[in-house]
Design an enzyme around this catalytic site. Structure first.
Site, PDB file in Angstrom:
ATOM      1  CD  GLU A  58      -2.600   1.255   2.633  1.00 28.82           C
ATOM      2  OE1 GLU A  58      -2.855   2.373   3.141  1.00 28.82           O
ATOM      3  OE2 GLU A  58      -2.988   0.182   3.142  1.00 28.82           O
ATOM      4  CD  GLU A  98      -3.360   7.902   5.276  1.00 30.66           C
ATOM      5  OE1 GLU A  98      -4.367   7.249   5.614  1.00 30.66           O
ATOM      6  OE2 GLU A  98      -2.214   7.642   5.662  1.00 30.66           O
TER       7      GLU A  98
END
Length: 152
Positions: A28, A33
């Protein structure tokens, strides 16, 4: 970007092998974010076997002078080539990872298979916490464009 307690916009990639090898073995790559309780702080992480969850390889960068990501559009990017991933904000590289950064014995899974993109706005969760009385709704995540290109 939206902001407020419990709001969690993210742009990330997951290895297409997830249906065969599951997470985190598929890999990932978190491009950006920005949890709403830290509206001026950008996080990026890679997750793989031996470095996932709270042990993912993370770096962050903050905007200057108390600015927040909801104040203006920003360009979030990752330049990814075999053996190297570099993250940039508004055209400036702020972090790079290579297989040499992994914990001893961990596998670099980012050159093994294709990845797919995810763009989401989550509400609540362990990391950002949950909305409270200070969180306003509705929230909105605006994307001007998404560009994907292959070099070479």
């Amino acid at each position: 970007l939206p902001r407020g307690q419990g709001i969690w916009p993210a742009f990330w990639m997951m290895g297409e092998s997830i249906t065969r090898v599951h997470w985190p073995a598929c890999g990932e790559i978190d491009i950006m974010e920005v949890p709403g309780h830290e509206p001026g702080k950008l996080h990026r992480t890679i997750h793989g076997p031996g470095y996932s969850g709270t042990h993912g390889l993370t770096a962050s960068v903050s905007l200057p002078a108390g600015a927040t990501f909801s104040d203006a559009y920003h360009l979030f990017a990752v330049d990814w080539s075999p053996g190297k991933i570099a993250w940039s904000l508004d055209g400036k590289v702020y972090h790079t990872r290579t297989p040499a950064d992994l914990p001893a014995g961990a596998k670099w899974v980012f050159d093994d298979a294709p990845f797919f993109l995810l763009l989401n706005l989550a509400v609540g969760g362990r990391w950002p916490g949950y909305p409270d009385a200070t969180t306003t709704f509705p929230q909105e995540l605006r994307i001007d464009y998404l560009r994907i290109f292959k070099t070479g």
